[in-house]
Design a protein around this motif. Structure first.
Motif, PDB file in Angstrom:
ATOM      1  N   SER A  86       0.881  -1.053   0.154  1.00 19.64           N
ATOM      2  CA  SER A  86      -0.071  -0.173   0.034  1.00 19.64           C
ATOM      3  C   SER A  86       0.820   1.297  -0.125  1.00 19.64           C
ATOM      4  N   THR A  87       2.003   1.212   0.509  1.00 24.53           N
ATOM      5  CA  THR A  87       2.781   2.551   0.850  1.00 24.53           C
ATOM      6  C   THR A  87       3.689   2.756  -0.399  1.00 24.53           C
ATOM      7  N   LEU A  88       3.745   1.703  -1.166  1.00 22.55           N
ATOM      8  CA  LEU A  88       4.358   1.714  -2.477  1.00 22.55           C
ATOM      9  C   LEU A  88       3.477   2.178  -3.513  1.00 22.55           C
ATOM     10  N   TRP A  89       2.282   1.652  -3.241  1.00 20.68           N
ATOM     11  CA  TRP A  89       1.424   2.071  -4.493  1.00 20.68           C
ATOM     12  C   TRP A  89       1.042   3.537  -4.341  1.00 20.68           C
ATOM     13  N   TYR A  90       0.994   3.842  -2.951  1.00 18.81           N
ATOM     14  CA  TYR A  90       0.726   5.332  -2.754  1.00 18.81           C
ATOM     15  C   TYR A  90       1.765   6.324  -3.263  1.00 18.81           C
TER      16      TYR A  90
ATOM     17  N   ILE B  74       4.072   5.729  -5.494  1.00 17.98           N
ATOM     18  CA  ILE B  74       4.233   5.515  -6.991  1.00 17.98           C
ATOM     19  C   ILE B  74       3.492   6.513  -7.791  1.00 17.98           C
ATOM     20  N   THR B  75       2.036   6.338  -7.067  1.00 16.40           N
ATOM     21  CA  THR B  75       0.840   7.176  -7.878  1.00 16.40           C
ATOM     22  C   THR B  75       1.477   8.690  -7.469  1.00 16.40           C
ATOM     23  N   VAL B  76       1.880   9.197  -6.398  1.00 16.21           N
ATOM     24  CA  VAL B  76       2.099  10.495  -5.852  1.00 16.21           C
ATOM     25  C   VAL B  76       3.338  10.865  -7.020  1.00 16.21           C
ATOM     26  N   GLY B  77       4.452  10.003  -7.122  1.00 15.19           N
ATOM     27  CA  GLY B  77       5.357  10.408  -8.132  1.00 15.19           C
ATOM     28  C   GLY B  77       4.932  10.630  -9.368  1.00 15.19           C
TER      29      GLY B  77
END
Length: 376
Positions: A341-345, A347-350
């Motif tokens: 979930s942290t990586l998904w968050y 990556i989306t923000v980036g």
């Protein structure tokens, strides 16, 4: 949260529990056994209770009197072994030392379950109840949904232009459709999308979530669909050279990036809450308060009165989450879910920031505006 709900002797046998260690066992909605939270509690737990029934299986007539002597006492025993991360519960139900049910449940079963609904208590008239009824009627009226959409188009057209209003509505609808798509993925019934003037949009479901993972996916799928829209607009800009698509890609990316701020009740705040409260209640509380403090700073610095109003709602949500932490029905994220979930968050923000940065590099004043807002 509801760990188990199975049939036992013609009635429902339901086990409620939490990571804190407490468990409550209900038979036919009556509490028959409970275990208090304790550091000594182990994953393997035994609940025992007794039931009595007529020794004859036939139902007695109205003229019969069932005395204590012709009743059969049965000893019911539930053995459960709960592992929280990843979630697995193995259970065995015995009646007079004879196994009548056994099995295993995992996080997928928790996601698909419909939690037991407590009996509705009769309440006196109140303005809060009247407002709640009004909101339910609002959600069920398709004509109101259409009126809200029309009001949103009119409001944004009055402030800006009809072209901008339609583009903004498209961004909001795509974003909210991401939430709806995630809800349907988990088998949840939805009531559609509601556009609220000057407030954005709202995806409404009839059912509550059962796991933190569901909360993460439903929350982040809105910005993810917004990201897909920005990428699609970027491709359209490359193919046509029309600056309208470039502007739409950049401003849509900014809109979804704002929604990912780690502030309740924004989507980013729900993601932060699900991840941190899955780690530890104190970690969750500190993280949500830190997000709220950041929101106050942003609201004051940029003069965003609407964000201040949202922060008030988010603060109430933090208080409620903390007070109900030991009775939460939500299955927490395991370590894998927290990392994913942290990586998904991020990556989306980036990717959203990268889209804004890319168009700002073109030198166009309009396309540079989202980046200037970020820098402010």
């Amino acid at each position: 949260m509801e760990l188990l709900n199975i049939e036992c002797l013609g009635k429902r046998l339901r086990l409620e529990g939490s990571m804190a260690g407490w468990q409550q066992l209900y038979w036919d909605n009556q509490l028959v056994s409970q275990k208090s939270a304790s550091a000594d509690n182990q994953s393997f737990t035994i609940h025992e209770f007794e039931l009595s029934r007529p020794s004859s299986l036939a139902e007695p007539s109205h003229d019969d009197v069932i005395t204590q002597t012709n009743r059969q006492v049965m000893k019911v025993r539930l053995e459960s072994d709960v592992q929280w991360q990843p979630f697995i519960i193995n259970y065995t139900v015995l009646v007079d030392n004879n196994t009548i049910a056994d099995g295993q449940r995992n996080s997928k079963d928790i996601e698909r379950q419909t939690p037991e609904v407590a009996p509705v208590k009769q309440q006196k008239f109140s303005f809060v109840g009247l407002a709640s009824l009004g909101f339910k009627l609002l959600k069920s009226a398709k004509v109101i949904k259409t009126m809200l959409a029309a009001a949103s188009v009119a409001a944004y057209s009055w402030l800006f232009s009809i072209e901008f209003a339609l583009a903004l509505i498209a961004c909001l609808v795509i974003h909210e459709y991401g939430h709806i798509k995630a809800m349907k993925h988990f088998g949840m019934k939805t009531k559609g999308i509601y556009l609220i003037p000057f407030m954005g949009g709202l995806a409404v479901s009839d059912e509550r979530i059962n796991t933190r993972w569901q909360n993460v996916v439903i929350s982040i799928m809105g910005p993810t669909f917004g990201l897909f829209m920005s990428i699609g607009c970027m491709l359209a800009y490359w193919l046509t050279g029309n600056i309208f698509f470039a502007g739409l890609a950049s401003f849509n990316a900014l809109l979804n990036l704002f929604n990912l701020l780690p502030i309740l009740p924004l989507d980013g705040g729900h993601i932060l809450k699900s991840i941190t409260f899955s780690m530890n209640s104190m970690v969750g509380l500190i993280a949500c308060i830190a997000g709220a403090a950041a929101g106050v700073f942003i609201s004051y610095s940029l003069g965003l009165a609407l964000l201040g109003f949202l922060l008030l709602i988010g603060s109430l949500e933090i208080v409620f989450e903390w007070k109900s932490r030991h009775q939460s029905h939500l299955l927490p994220l395991d370590r894998y879910g927290q990392i994913f979930s942290t990586l998904w968050y991020f990556i989306t923000v980036g990717l959203l920031i990268a889209i804004i940065w890319y168009f700002a590099a073109s030198g166009d004043e309009m396309l540079s505006m989202p980046l200037e807002i970020l820098r402010s």
